[in-house]
Design a protein around this motif. Structure first.
Motif, mmCIF file in Angstrom:
data_model
loop_
_atom_site.group_PDB
_atom_site.id
_atom_site.type_symbol
_atom_site.label_atom_id
_atom_site.label_comp_id
_atom_site.label_asym_id
_atom_site.label_seq_id
_atom_site.Cartn_x
_atom_site.Cartn_y
_atom_site.Cartn_z
ATOM 1 N N ILE A 225 121.603 -33.988 36.070
ATOM 2 C CA ILE A 225 121.198 -34.533 34.771
ATOM 3 C C ILE A 225 121.930 -33.822 33.636
ATOM 4 O O ILE A 225 121.446 -33.749 32.512
ATOM 5 C CB ILE A 225 119.676 -34.462 34.556
ATOM 6 C CG1 ILE A 225 119.158 -33.019 34.636
ATOM 7 C CG2 ILE A 225 118.947 -35.345 35.560
ATOM 8 C CD1 ILE A 225 117.703 -32.875 34.216
ATOM 9 N N GLY A 226 123.107 -33.303 33.956
ATOM 10 C CA GLY A 226 123.957 -32.723 32.925
ATOM 11 C C GLY A 226 124.013 -31.213 32.959
ATOM 12 O O GLY A 226 123.412 -30.560 33.805
ATOM 13 N N ARG A 227 124.751 -30.672 32.039
ATOM 14 C CA ARG A 227 124.880 -29.228 31.886
ATOM 15 C C ARG A 227 124.319 -28.835 30.526
ATOM 16 O O ARG A 227 124.366 -29.605 29.585
ATOM 17 C CB ARG A 227 126.348 -28.806 31.994
ATOM 18 C CG ARG A 227 126.974 -29.194 33.333
ATOM 19 C CD ARG A 227 128.438 -28.832 33.393
ATOM 20 N NE ARG A 227 129.018 -29.227 34.659
ATOM 21 C CZ ARG A 227 130.303 -29.059 34.971
ATOM 22 N NH1 ARG A 227 131.122 -28.518 34.083
ATOM 23 N NH2 ARG A 227 130.771 -29.437 36.138
ATOM 24 N N PRO B 73 119.581 -46.250 45.083
ATOM 25 C CA PRO B 73 120.283 -47.481 44.722
ATOM 26 C C PRO B 73 120.189 -47.820 43.247
ATOM 27 O O PRO B 73 120.969 -48.604 42.743
ATOM 28 C CB PRO B 73 119.580 -48.544 45.570
ATOM 29 C CG PRO B 73 118.223 -47.978 45.848
ATOM 30 C CD PRO B 73 118.441 -46.494 45.974
ATOM 31 N N LEU B 74 119.227 -47.213 42.515
ATOM 32 C CA LEU B 74 119.081 -47.528 41.094
ATOM 33 C C LEU B 74 120.119 -46.828 40.227
ATOM 34 O O LEU B 74 120.300 -47.172 39.061
ATOM 35 C CB LEU B 74 117.688 -47.118 40.607
ATOM 36 C CG LEU B 74 116.506 -47.888 41.180
ATOM 37 C CD1 LEU B 74 115.224 -47.343 40.586
ATOM 38 C CD2 LEU B 74 116.627 -49.368 40.912
ATOM 39 N N LEU B 75 120.829 -45.831 40.801
ATOM 40 C CA LEU B 75 121.703 -45.014 39.979
ATOM 41 C C LEU B 75 122.825 -45.815 39.322
ATOM 42 O O LEU B 75 123.259 -45.508 38.231
ATOM 43 C CB LEU B 75 122.320 -43.897 40.836
ATOM 44 C CG LEU B 75 121.444 -42.659 40.999
ATOM 45 C CD1 LEU B 75 122.120 -41.673 41.934
ATOM 46 C CD2 LEU B 75 121.165 -41.990 39.669
ATOM 47 N N HIS B 76 123.302 -46.845 40.007
ATOM 48 C CA HIS B 76 124.426 -47.586 39.470
ATOM 49 C C HIS B 76 124.096 -49.056 39.268
ATOM 50 O O HIS B 76 124.943 -49.920 39.363
ATOM 51 C CB HIS B 76 125.631 -47.439 40.408
ATOM 52 C CG HIS B 76 126.012 -46.016 40.658
ATOM 53 N ND1 HIS B 76 126.542 -45.211 39.672
ATOM 54 C CD2 HIS B 76 125.906 -45.238 41.759
ATOM 55 C CE1 HIS B 76 126.767 -44.001 40.156
ATOM 56 N NE2 HIS B 76 126.388 -43.988 41.409
ATOM 57 N N SER C 60 120.364 -41.317 35.336
ATOM 58 C CA SER C 60 120.085 -40.524 36.535
ATOM 59 C C SER C 60 118.642 -40.035 36.538
ATOM 60 O O SER C 60 117.971 -40.058 37.566
ATOM 61 C CB SER C 60 121.042 -39.333 36.604
ATOM 62 O OG SER C 60 122.378 -39.759 36.710
ATOM 63 N N LEU C 61 118.170 -39.580 35.377
ATOM 64 C CA LEU C 61 116.790 -39.119 35.281
ATOM 65 C C LEU C 61 115.813 -40.257 35.540
ATOM 66 O O LEU C 61 114.821 -40.088 36.265
ATOM 67 C CB LEU C 61 116.539 -38.510 33.899
ATOM 68 C CG LEU C 61 115.102 -38.012 33.659
ATOM 69 C CD1 LEU C 61 114.771 -36.849 34.582
ATOM 70 C CD2 LEU C 61 114.923 -37.605 32.192
ATOM 71 N N LEU C 62 116.068 -41.420 34.966
ATOM 72 C CA LEU C 62 115.202 -42.571 35.194
ATOM 73 C C LEU C 62 115.179 -42.942 36.667
ATOM 74 O O LEU C 62 114.115 -43.223 37.236
ATOM 75 C CB LEU C 62 115.688 -43.760 34.368
ATOM 76 C CG LEU C 62 115.535 -43.666 32.843
ATOM 77 C CD1 LEU C 62 116.222 -44.855 32.180
ATOM 78 C CD2 LEU C 62 114.083 -43.590 32.441
ATOM 79 N N LEU D 100 108.076 -44.290 31.301
ATOM 80 C CA LEU D 100 109.463 -44.734 31.225
ATOM 81 C C LEU D 100 109.695 -46.092 31.877
ATOM 82 O O LEU D 100 110.837 -46.502 32.063
ATOM 83 C CB LEU D 100 110.373 -43.700 31.919
ATOM 84 C CG LEU D 100 110.292 -42.263 31.396
ATOM 85 C CD1 LEU D 100 111.138 -41.341 32.259
ATOM 86 C CD2 LEU D 100 110.722 -42.187 29.937
ATOM 87 N N ARG D 101 108.610 -46.808 32.188
ATOM 88 C CA ARG D 101 108.757 -48.000 33.025
ATOM 89 C C ARG D 101 109.553 -49.115 32.353
ATOM 90 O O ARG D 101 110.176 -49.920 33.031
ATOM 91 C CB ARG D 101 107.387 -48.518 33.472
ATOM 92 C CG ARG D 101 106.455 -48.981 32.356
ATOM 93 C CD ARG D 101 105.071 -49.238 32.942
ATOM 94 N NE ARG D 101 104.123 -49.755 31.963
ATOM 95 C CZ ARG D 101 103.451 -49.014 31.101
ATOM 96 N NH1 ARG D 101 103.662 -47.705 31.064
ATOM 97 N NH2 ARG D 101 102.590 -49.558 30.254
#
Length: 333
Positions: free
Chosen positions: A210-212, A140-143, A314-316, A273-274
């Motif tokens: 997390i990307g290319r 749920p944190l993604l967006h 996304s990583l976070l 990263l908090r």
């Protein structure tokens, strides 16, 4: 497919998964240890037969059956040198905890290893890990706005991850497993029937993109501006700094896991990263566009890992979620 480090138009997609370290350390690697040290496949074979790799190869024509991954891996294991020294090497290699302590390629040049790498054994390992050790939950944190992340950490000491860690440190592994499973079930608020894809797999089993490449360099440089520790942990996860028991091959199905973090390392990573907020998407794209401009005398020198990352959110999200549930992280490319 459950493994998503595929190649598309020559560019590899990097994905991160929740990693059930308890299953890996207590079921998967002990099974490999018994197989490599004693030639006994009674534990590893039942695990492997449940994998997608095994099921796919059942459709090979009879003439090609000897080319199956399991057949080639079994032949390789039967030829392994056996002696007091090599047996100790195999034991450390297959001990999740001991091998992890030696797996930093920046420090340890010669950790325990087999006399040669084999793609068959690596594929058996990767397929087994993919089947039994990938955690599936929603994000749920993604967006949601980055301001949600500090709120999550105001409750960190009461999270399931802390409870699981305390129970494991006290030797109550079964109770820790039950609490962990309960937390995952509580998080699955969307019915599986609504989320399943055409192949019957849920989107979460495809990991978090997390990307290319070279997006990992963008993330690494950005994390270095946050803290050196977070950058170092990310390198263990996604940049090939952590050695794997049987190596890896980029872009190969079942062989493309490049690194992992233990639950404790994920907790440390998440703590770093908090209070961090992901860069704005428009700013990240503008930063990349600046790098791609034609060279002029007026343009300042801009290194590739100074580009703002587009996939930081996304990583976070997956890092905080894994820490909340007491999980590790696993990366493929």
């Amino acid at each position: 497919m459950i493994l998503c480090g595929y190649v598309e138009e020559g560019v590899m997609t990097v994905r991160v998964y929740g990693f059930n370290w308890e299953t890996y350390a207590q079921r998967v690697m002990p099974a490999f240890k018994l197989w490599l040290t004693q030639g006994d496949d009674s534990l590893i074979y039942p695990l492997y037969t449940q994998t997608r790799c095994f099921r796919e190869e059942q459709f090979l024509p009879p003439a090609m059956q000897p080319l199956r991954t399991w057949s080639r891996a079994q032949a390789f294991v039967q030829q392994l040198p056996q002696g007091s020294h090599t047996r100790r090497e195999y034991e450390v290699l297959c001990s999740a905890e001991e091998f992890t302590e030696l797996s930093d390629s920046y420090v340890h040049r010669h950790p325990p290893q087999l006399y040669q790498n084999t793609d068959a054994l690596r594929a058996v390992w990767g397929a087994t890990v993919a089947e039994h050790c990938l955690a599936c939950f929603h994000f749920p944190l993604l967006h949601t706005p980055p301001t949600v992340v500090p709120e999550l950490y105001q409750q960190q000491e009461q999270s399931h991850g802390d409870i699981v860690s305390l129970l494991q440190s006290a030797g109550l592994h079964e109770l820790a497993r039950q609490i962990h499973q309960q937390s995952l079930e509580e998080d699955n608020t969307v019915p599986a029937t609504e989320e399943e894809g055409e192949d019957g797999e849920t989107p979460e089993m495809h990991g978090t993109e997390i990307g290319r490449h070279p997006a990992t360099l963008h993330l690494r440089g950005w994390l270095a501006s946050v803290s050196i520790r977070s950058m170092a942990l990310f390198e263990l996860l996604a940049c090939g700094r952590r050695l794997l028991p049987f190596g890896y091959r980029t872009g190969e199905p079942y062989e493309d896991f490049v690194g992992y973090l233990t639950p404790r390392e994920v907790w440390q990573f998440s703590r770093c990263l908090r209070y961090v907020q992901a860069p704005n998407t428009e700013e990240a794209r503008a930063s990349y566009a600046f790098l791609c401009q034609s060279s002029t005398e007026e343009r300042a020198f801009h290194m590739i890992d100074e580009i703002l990352p587009e996939h930081a959110e996304s990583l976070l999200a997956i890092t905080h979620k894994a820490a909340q549930h007491g999980l590790g992280l696993l990366c493929s490319n």
